[in-house]
Design an enzyme around this catalytic site. Structure first.
Site, mmCIF file in Angstrom:
data_model
loop_
_atom_site.group_PDB
_atom_site.id
_atom_site.type_symbol
_atom_site.label_atom_id
_atom_site.label_comp_id
_atom_site.label_asym_id
_atom_site.label_seq_id
_atom_site.Cartn_x
_atom_site.Cartn_y
_atom_site.Cartn_z
ATOM 1 N N HIS A 46 16.498 8.164 0.651
ATOM 2 C CA HIS A 46 15.554 7.068 0.390
ATOM 3 C C HIS A 46 14.116 7.545 0.590
ATOM 4 O O HIS A 46 13.581 7.495 1.690
ATOM 5 C CB HIS A 46 15.874 5.895 1.334
ATOM 6 C CG HIS A 46 15.109 4.643 1.024
ATOM 7 N ND1 HIS A 46 15.627 3.383 1.196
ATOM 8 C CD2 HIS A 46 13.866 4.444 0.554
ATOM 9 C CE1 HIS A 46 14.741 2.482 0.852
ATOM 10 N NE2 HIS A 46 13.646 3.103 0.459
ATOM 11 N N HIS B 48 17.440 -3.433 -1.328
ATOM 12 C CA HIS B 48 16.302 -3.833 -0.483
ATOM 13 C C HIS B 48 16.518 -5.308 -0.177
ATOM 14 O O HIS B 48 16.571 -6.136 -1.079
ATOM 15 C CB HIS B 48 14.993 -3.625 -1.235
ATOM 16 C CG HIS B 48 13.781 -4.010 -0.443
ATOM 17 N ND1 HIS B 48 12.856 -3.103 -0.005
ATOM 18 C CD2 HIS B 48 13.347 -5.217 0.001
ATOM 19 C CE1 HIS B 48 11.901 -3.720 0.677
ATOM 20 N NE2 HIS B 48 12.182 -5.025 0.691
ATOM 21 N N ASP C 134 12.669 6.388 4.224
ATOM 22 C CA ASP C 134 11.856 5.454 3.432
ATOM 23 C C ASP C 134 10.430 6.019 3.324
ATOM 24 O O ASP C 134 9.450 5.267 3.388
ATOM 25 C CB ASP C 134 11.860 4.038 4.039
ATOM 26 C CG ASP C 134 11.232 3.016 3.080
ATOM 27 O OD1 ASP C 134 11.003 3.361 1.908
ATOM 28 O OD2 ASP C 134 10.969 1.879 3.518
ATOM 29 N N LEU D 168 8.439 9.248 -4.180
ATOM 30 C CA LEU D 168 7.653 10.423 -4.576
ATOM 31 C C LEU D 168 6.445 10.043 -5.433
ATOM 32 O O LEU D 168 5.608 10.881 -5.729
ATOM 33 C CB LEU D 168 8.530 11.427 -5.328
ATOM 34 C CG LEU D 168 9.602 12.128 -4.485
ATOM 35 C CD1 LEU D 168 10.418 13.097 -5.342
ATOM 36 C CD2 LEU D 168 8.978 12.874 -3.311
ATOM 37 N N HIS E 51 0.984 6.723 1.234
ATOM 38 C CA HIS E 51 -0.107 5.951 0.617
ATOM 39 C C HIS E 51 -1.412 6.694 0.847
ATOM 40 O O HIS E 51 -1.560 7.439 1.819
ATOM 41 C CB HIS E 51 -0.195 4.551 1.226
ATOM 42 C CG HIS E 51 0.915 3.648 0.785
ATOM 43 N ND1 HIS E 51 1.027 3.176 -0.500
ATOM 44 C CD2 HIS E 51 1.965 3.132 1.465
ATOM 45 C CE1 HIS E 51 2.111 2.409 -0.596
ATOM 46 N NE2 HIS E 51 2.707 2.370 0.580
HETATM 47 O O1 DOR Z 1 7.104 -0.305 3.354
HETATM 48 C C1 DOR Z 1 7.634 -0.061 2.277
HETATM 49 N N1 DOR Z 1 7.013 0.677 1.358
HETATM 50 N N2 DOR Z 1 8.862 -0.560 2.024
HETATM 51 C C2 DOR Z 1 9.423 -0.459 0.814
HETATM 52 O O2 DOR Z 1 10.528 -0.917 0.653
HETATM 53 C C3 DOR Z 1 8.668 0.157 -0.308
HETATM 54 C C4 DOR Z 1 7.705 1.134 0.198
HETATM 55 C C5 DOR Z 1 6.697 1.621 -0.826
HETATM 56 O O3 DOR Z 1 7.063 1.831 -1.989
HETATM 57 O O4 DOR Z 1 5.543 1.827 -0.451
#
Ligand code: DOR
Length: 422
Positions: free
Chosen positions: A57, A176, A302, A60, A306
């Site tokens: 999980h 999810h 996960d 990318l 960012h």
């Molecule tokens: O915190 C999260 N960010 N949870 C998710 O399920 C998606 C992910 C994201 O894509 O940034």
């Protein structure tokens, strides 16, 4: 190509044993004591030899959000974190809801040629929850599962159809679980700390209701289902009781859910903002208990990188997600094994064998004939986590300043050393 890994402590399902691993033509040729070989030696004295770690999980971000991460930077970060195989979620732009995007991800990751990258297709077109995506075509193009990760599929009939279709192609839905109506814009766990901070809370039931629905569908249809990033004690209990009556449900959780409680949100650090939210001590302990007793099958990251501009805004506006692929092994080893809750073989089960089994991937065990996907770690080495030093473009970790044990020394994929700490 032939070489031998000597003097390492090899982590097998039944225990840890000092022995040699002979690697030849990308495969493990032989495992045993004092293997003689007139070939190159990789000296693993003082190190532990694990089956290649698998993270089922991760995000990318390519195509579309390359400012946050791309297949190359994510793969480099993955091998630095000890991962030999990763599965990437489809919430890209365009969404991986068709065979063209699936094929692109495979093609690009083969060019990058670091870890094995397995695409996960979306359940619905554009992850909008309205119309099924091209599940069969994506499966033929190499998607190993489907998921609308980041969101729940709110329409139960669409979810039912998705499970039936996916099952027809021998792949699973990775769910999810958050009821969007109940979440209603919540950004943290609903509880004392959401009240103190004034941040909008999201109630546990938002997650639990969807976990219960996926269990109901799986049970009624007799089709396996997998629950993503479990964060609540009550969700763990739902999965435990479903498993006890034979429902084919598997589940995962992440290091941030077994390390942290929502006390940390009182600092308003947006790196603590994640979906589902970090909960309370009762939940944290239940996640550890669930991992120990097999209710929770595996540990995933996960990994949700960012950019700074997505996080350096006020809490309610910041992006959800934690960059976790470079810290998962050390966080898991430190919290679960060093604190005495788990053995090394159990950790290898959670981070390698179980994900391989759940997604029908090769690997998960050090044995003759298996692909030479191997992670070698120095468990005695300790370091302090510093997100600014991550290889990933995502520096967003709530673990800055945390002291952990267990450094990755080598990551070997298909016999090739793709990462070496020295
Ligand atoms: O915190 C999260 N960010 N949870 C998710 O399920 C998606 C992910 C994201 O894509 O940034």
């Amino acid at each position: 190509m032939k070489y031998i890994i000597k003097n390492g402590s090899v982590v097998f399902p039944g225990g840890v044993k000092k022995c040699d691993v002979l690697v030849e033509d990308g495969k493990i040729a032989e495992v045993g004591e004092n293997i003689s070989c007139d070939c190159e030696v990789l000296d693993a004295e003082g190190l532990h030899v694990f089956p290649g770690l698998i993270d089922m999980h991760v995000h990318l971000r390519e195509p579309g959000f390359e400012g946050k991460e791309d297949i190359e930077s994510g793969s480099k970060a993955a091998v630095a974190g000890g991962f030999t195989q990763i599965c990437c979620m489809p919430n890209t732009n365009p969404v991986n809801d068709n065979a063209v995007v699936t094929t692109y991800i495979k093609y690009r990751s083969e060019q990058v040629n670091l870890c094995k990258v397995h695409p996960i297709g979306s359940i619905t077109k554009g992850e909008k929850g309205e119309e099924l995506a091209e599940i069969g075509k994506m499966a033929s193009a190499g998607a190993v599962a489907i998921s609308d990760d980041g969101r729940s599929v709110m329409d139960s009939k669409i979810m039912r159809l998705a499970m039936e279709y996916a099952n027809g192609f021998n792949i699973k839905c990775l769910c999810h679980c958050e009821d969007e109506n109940l979440v209603d814009g919540g950004v943290v766990n609903e509880g004392l700390n959401s009240t103190i901070t004034g941040l909008k809370g999201s109630i546990r039931a938002a997650e639990d209701i969807m976990i219960a629905r996926e269990i109901c569908l799986s049970e009624s249809l007799g089709i396996p289902v997998h629950i993503c990033h479990v964060s609540t004690y009550s969700g763990v209990e739902l999965i435990r009781s479903a498993k006890a009556r034979g429902v084919k449900v598997t589940a995962e959780s992440c290091p941030h859910y077994f390390w942290l409680t929502d006390d940390i949100i009182t600092g308003f650090d947006t790196y603590t903002k994640v979906n589902p939210p970090i909960r309370e001590e009762r939940d944290r302990q239940a996640i550890i208990e669930g991992l120990k007793d097999g209710t929770l099958d595996c540990i995933v990251t996960d990994h949700a990188p960012h950019s700074k501009k997505d996080k350096q805004v006020e809490y309610s506006l910041a992006a959800f997600g934690i960059s976790g692929i470079e810290t998962s092994f050390s966080l898991s080893y430190t919290k679960l094994v060093k604190e005495g809750d788990m053995s090394l073989p159990e950790l290898a089960e959670k981070m390698s064998a179980a994900p391989a089994r759940i997604l029908n991937l090769e690997g998960g065990e050090i044995k003759a004939g298996a692909p030479a996907d191997i992670t070698i770690a120095d468990l005695a080495a300790k370091y302090v986590i510093d997100g600014e030093k991550f290889i990933s473009k995502g520096k967003n970790t709530p673990f800055n300043g945390t002291e952990v044990y267990g450094k990755i020394a080598y990551t070997i994929v298909g016999g090739d050393v793709k990462y070496s700490a020295v």
